[in-house]
Design a protein around this motif. Structure first.
Motif, PDB file in Angstrom:
ATOM      1  N   GLU A  47      34.814  31.062  62.944  1.00 35.93           N
ATOM      2  CA  GLU A  47      35.929  31.338  62.812  1.00 35.93           C
ATOM      3  C   GLU A  47      36.779  32.706  62.912  1.00 35.93           C
ATOM      4  O   GLU A  47      37.800  33.029  63.449  1.00 35.93           O
ATOM      5  CB  GLU A  47      36.711  30.571  61.563  1.00 35.93           C
ATOM      6  CG  GLU A  47      38.059  30.202  61.518  1.00 35.93           C
ATOM      7  CD  GLU A  47      38.495  29.020  60.821  1.00 35.93           C
ATOM      8  OE1 GLU A  47      39.774  28.895  60.776  1.00 35.93           O
ATOM      9  OE2 GLU A  47      37.759  28.728  59.938  1.00 35.93           O
ATOM     10  N   THR A  48      36.051  33.523  62.261  1.00 30.79           N
ATOM     11  CA  THR A  48      36.488  34.935  62.311  1.00 30.79           C
ATOM     12  C   THR A  48      36.102  35.782  63.717  1.00 30.79           C
ATOM     13  O   THR A  48      36.837  36.622  63.963  1.00 30.79           O
ATOM     14  CB  THR A  48      35.702  36.008  61.091  1.00 30.79           C
ATOM     15  OG1 THR A  48      34.315  35.794  61.627  1.00 30.79           O
ATOM     16  CG2 THR A  48      36.045  35.273  60.067  1.00 30.79           C
ATOM     17  N   ALA A  49      35.437  34.982  64.596  1.00 34.60           N
ATOM     18  CA  ALA A  49      35.317  35.374  66.046  1.00 34.60           C
ATOM     19  C   ALA A  49      36.103  35.035  66.838  1.00 34.60           C
ATOM     20  O   ALA A  49      36.156  35.652  68.019  1.00 34.60           O
ATOM     21  CB  ALA A  49      33.692  35.185  66.381  1.00 34.60           C
ATOM     22  N   LEU A  93      30.535  31.559  60.237  1.00 37.30           N
ATOM     23  CA  LEU A  93      30.827  32.894  61.075  1.00 37.30           C
ATOM     24  C   LEU A  93      31.867  32.702  62.327  1.00 37.30           C
ATOM     25  O   LEU A  93      32.199  33.689  62.935  1.00 37.30           O
ATOM     26  CB  LEU A  93      29.747  33.796  61.353  1.00 37.30           C
ATOM     27  CG  LEU A  93      28.635  33.916  60.284  1.00 37.30           C
ATOM     28  CD1 LEU A  93      27.614  34.874  60.805  1.00 37.30           C
ATOM     29  CD2 LEU A  93      29.323  34.743  58.966  1.00 37.30           C
ATOM     30  N   THR A 116      39.467  34.541  68.883  1.00 42.75           N
ATOM     31  CA  THR A 116      40.779  35.399  69.376  1.00 42.75           C
ATOM     32  C   THR A 116      41.500  34.373  70.217  1.00 42.75           C
ATOM     33  O   THR A 116      41.278  33.307  70.551  1.00 42.75           O
ATOM     34  CB  THR A 116      40.222  36.601  69.917  1.00 42.75           C
ATOM     35  OG1 THR A 116      39.725  36.310  71.404  1.00 42.75           O
ATOM     36  CG2 THR A 116      39.281  37.356  69.301  1.00 42.75           C
TER      37      THR A 116
END
Length: 357
Positions: free
Chosen positions: A113-115, A111, A117
């Motif tokens: 990588e999607t966090a 989880l 920015t």
């Protein structure tokens, strides 16, 4: 009363012998000879090259964040002690919570990588209960996005992963030597890094950023004292014995508890455990609270650890939902565990739990 933990105290006369040396030298702090001796002993025990012995396990996390280039976001776990989140906020970073693996209770790398920015500066993960984070997956992600990895290893002292200290992984690993820990210096902590230049900056940082009359950068008082180092020097040779005693307690719990209505974390493959804590997860918060009350009626004090899920802290604004962490934090109890816990007390605790499940 049987508390969730009990501070291990070494031979009193041995500790007094160290105190006599301190009295004779009148050298109490400022990186004294005992603090330096303890640092060398810790490096040898852990198999690491660079370590700074500091005042506690919180300030070392702050020091790691101070070495980052600019403010931004820190990806972190919601299942940890509140200090992990507090230091991020204290140093004016924004915590971004990523939920945990339902098996290990450590941050779920799938989880992360999607966090990420453009504002992400680091990943700060916790080796929960001395369990190993997925260090390989986290390192791969960090390299891809050029992020710093900080491991909160407050629970990890004495744990090894793939033949190396769990504290040897990451760009920084921190440890707490608080009196409740497996190895303690009454109050204390350490920060470990794998880069000499970072180690030298940390060494200066913990002493106000100067050496003599030469000032290099802004620092803080992160030092520890000779009195605390003396406790560490007494305890360090006993770590293997303490781990073995704690293992015996944990093995007895595992044997006696009724696992029909309980669960526990799965320990990472390749991990040599340090048996820092004994967490059990009940089927519901209601059942956990009922058992906690029963134990309390018999002067047995377990701990809701960790509770609450850190993304639910009341002083946060718009935190990310973390359903796995939120669920486990409501149902978990850490049972009493220390090296001197009598096996008949373990049997009594297990019997009480089984009777009321």
């Amino acid at each position: 009363m049987i508390n969730v933990t009990k501070t291990y105290l070494p031979d009193f006369d041995q500790y007094v012998d160290y105190l006599r040396k301190i009295w004779e030298s009148a050298y109490l702090t400022n990186n004294g000879p005992l603090a330096q001796q303890l640092e060398e002993g810790l490096k040898e025990f852990l198999g690491v090259s660079y370590l700074n012995f500091c005042g506690n396990g919180t300030i070392v996390l702050q020091m790691a964040l101070k070495l980052l280039s600019e403010p931004g976001e820190i990806i972190t776990t919601p299942f940890s002690y509140v200090a992990t989140t507090n230091v991020i906020l204290w140093e004016n970073y924004q915590p971004v919570f990523v939920d945990i693996d339902p098996k290990t209770y450590c941050i779920n790398p799938a989880l992360i990588e999607t966090a990420i920015t453009e504002n992400t500066r680091a990943i700060m993960a916790t080796h929960v209960y001395g369990n190993a984070c997925d260090v390989e997956a986290i390192e791969k992600i960090a390299k891809k996005y050029n992020l710093v990895v900080i491991y909160d290893g407050a629970h990890a002292f004495g744990a090894n992963y793939l033949g190396k200290s769990l504290l040897s992984y990451g760009d920084f690993a921190t440890c707490s030597f608080h009196a409740t820990k497996l190895f303690h210096t009454i109050e204390g902590g350490a920060i470990i890094t794998n880069k000499k230049e970072w180690h030298e900056k940390l060494h200066l940082m913990r002493a106000f950023g100067h050496r003599g009359d030469d000032y290099f950068f802004m620092g803080i008082n992160g030092k520890n004292s000779e009195v605390h180092a003396a406790m560490g020097l007494c305890n360090l040779p006993l770590v293997s014995k303490l781990i073995a005693a704690r293992k015996a307690v944990c093995d007895l719990y595992t044997e006696l508890l009724d696992w029909t209505h309980l669960s526990a974390p799965e320990w990472a493959g390749g991990l040599e455990r340090n048996y820092a804590y004994y967490p059990v997860v009940f089927e519901s918060e209601t059942k956990m609270l009922a058992i906690k009350e029963v134990l309390g009626q018999h002067d047995i004090v377990p701990r809701r650890y960790f509770y609450p899920s850190l993304n639910k802290l009341p002083f946060l604004s718009n935190p990310e939902p973390c359903p796995v962490s939120e669920d486990i934090s409501l149902k978990v109890l850490c049972l009493p565990l220390h090296a001197e816990l009598a096996h008949e007390d373990v049997e009594r605790i297990a019997t009480l739990i089984n009777q009321h499940l």
